[in-house]
Enzyme design. Structure first.
Site, PDB file in Angstrom:
ATOM      1  N   THR A 146      32.766   9.392  46.089  1.00 55.75           N
ATOM      2  CA  THR A 146      32.104   8.351  45.296  1.00 55.75           C
ATOM      3  C   THR A 146      32.852   7.024  45.335  1.00 55.75           C
ATOM      4  OG1 THR A 146      33.183   9.167  43.287  1.00 55.75           O
ATOM      5  CG2 THR A 146      30.946   9.955  43.737  1.00 55.75           C
ATOM      6  N   CYS A 147      34.177   7.051  45.394  1.00 55.49           N
ATOM      7  CA  CYS A 147      34.941   5.795  45.420  1.00 55.49           C
ATOM      8  C   CYS A 147      34.673   4.993  46.688  1.00 55.49           C
ATOM      9  CB  CYS A 147      36.433   6.070  45.303  1.00 55.49           C
ATOM     10  SG  CYS A 147      36.927   6.697  43.701  1.00 55.49           S
ATOM     11  N   PHE A 148      34.288   5.703  47.747  1.00 56.57           N
ATOM     12  CA  PHE A 148      34.066   5.048  49.032  1.00 56.57           C
ATOM     13  C   PHE A 148      32.589   4.975  49.411  1.00 56.57           C
ATOM     14  CE2 PHE A 148      38.273   7.050  49.140  1.00 56.57           C
ATOM     15  CZ  PHE A 148      39.043   5.903  49.263  1.00 56.57           C
TER      16      PHE A 148
END
Length: 192
Positions: A146-148
């Site tokens: 999710t962060c990327f």
């Protein structure tokens, strides 16, 4: 026991009115802070030009996930391209999903449930990586980061296999941060 007057039957209406007045004013300071911050971005005098729905769209984005917009803002890695059969099947599956399933997919891969409103508002592309496997990917689930805003996609042999595995993942794997697991044995060093 206290210094406040008793609430008698004759004073119930007065008490009720005072409670309502207090409850309506209890968050005045917070609301004023929100107004001040909002006014720094959009002058409050201009706010009357918009409906509540238009303000929601401007601030939060459209709740309807535009698969074509997502496709326009997608990059590919690990030998994948927009013409790869697995990628074509993924976007075909996304188009077959209902609105709630599309929001779940976006939450699975990005931790959000709405896309940016305009092409200019995109700050990072969605990335699809191939997930290498020694055998058929049909037994594997996709992996999201999710962060990327990325998805590691197994090489599913059929559209049906891809659709069912992606649906399973987005419905059953909703934790967006697995870095901290309170059930992990390493947490015991921090507990009494």
């Amino acid at each position: 026991a206290g210094s406040a007057p008793l609430v008698t039957k004759a004073r119930v209406k007065e008490f009720k009115d005072l409670v309502i007045k207090a409850r309506l004013r209890e968050s005045t300071q917070q609301v004023n802070a929100i107004r001040k911050g909002f006014n720094a971005i959009v002058p409050l005098g201009m706010l009357s030009l918009f409906t509540w729905h238009e303000v929601e769209l401007l601030v939060c984005g459209d709740p309807d996930i535009d698969v074509d917009a997502l496709k326009r803002h997608t990059t590919y890695r690990g030998g994948l391209s927009k013409s790869h059969p697995v990628v074509k099947n993924l976007f075909l599956a996304l188009k077959s999903f209902n609105a709630e399933e599309r929001r779940l997919f976006l939450r699975f891969v990005w931790g959000r449930n709405r896309l940016p409103n305009r092409d200019a508002d995109w700050t990072q592309p969605f990335t699809i990586n191939s997930l290498p496997a020694n055998e058929s990917g049909d037994g594997m689930l996709p992996i999201s980061h999710t962060c990327f805003f990325s998805l590691d996609l197994p090489m599913y042999s059929t559209y049906e296999a891809l659709r069912s595995k992606v649906l399973f993942a987005i419905v059953n794997c909703q934790a967006i941060d697995t870095d901290f697991n309170p059930n992990d044995s390493s947490i015991s060093t921090w507990l009494d």
